[in-house]
Design a protein around this motif. Sequence first.
Motif, short mmCIF file in Angstrom:
data_model
loop_
_atom_site.label_atom_id
_atom_site.label_comp_id
_atom_site.label_asym_id
_atom_site.label_seq_id
_atom_site.Cartn_x
_atom_site.Cartn_y
_atom_site.Cartn_z
N MET A 19 -45.25 10.19 43.04
CA MET A 19 -44.70 9.69 41.78
C MET A 19 -45.54 8.60 41.13
SD MET A 19 -40.62 9.77 42.56
CE MET A 19 -40.64 8.50 43.78
N PHE A 20 -46.78 8.43 41.51
CA PHE A 20 -47.65 7.43 40.91
C PHE A 20 -47.96 7.84 39.47
CE2 PHE A 20 -51.98 5.30 40.85
CZ PHE A 20 -51.47 4.03 40.74
N SER A 21 -47.53 7.05 38.51
CA SER A 21 -47.58 7.46 37.10
C SER A 21 -48.99 7.78 36.57
CB SER A 21 -46.90 6.42 36.21
OG SER A 21 -47.50 5.17 36.35
N PRO A 22 -50.04 7.07 36.96
CA PRO A 22 -51.37 7.49 36.47
C PRO A 22 -51.76 8.90 36.91
CG PRO A 22 -51.48 5.24 37.22
CD PRO A 22 -50.13 5.77 37.62
N TYR A 23 -51.31 9.31 38.10
CA TYR A 23 -51.58 10.68 38.55
C TYR A 23 -50.92 11.69 37.62
CZ TYR A 23 -53.18 8.92 43.12
OH TYR A 23 -53.84 8.30 44.13
N TYR A 24 -49.70 11.38 37.19
CA TYR A 24 -48.95 12.29 36.33
C TYR A 24 -49.70 12.51 35.02
CZ TYR A 24 -45.11 14.31 33.67
OH TYR A 24 -44.35 15.14 32.91
#
Length: 71
Positions: A19-24
């Motif tokens: 759930m790491f936002s930069p990955y998304y």
Amino acid sequence: FLRYPRQVRNRVKFITMDMFSPYYALAKKLFPYAKIVLDRFHIVQHLSRAMNRVRTQIMNAFDRKSHEYKT
């Protein structure tokens, strides 16, 4: 992932990730047609932490010597 041509990346259907936002944001940019699925471990970990926060808040509302606090 940029070593793969855009045409190949467009055919990717699913991506499993945490759930790491930069990955998304990166995944949506590199694989625009893929559905993003969060892995089970991180979902369970997130729920567990949230439940512990709620439990701690409720317990802190009681006096430490009270019966309610101990049960």
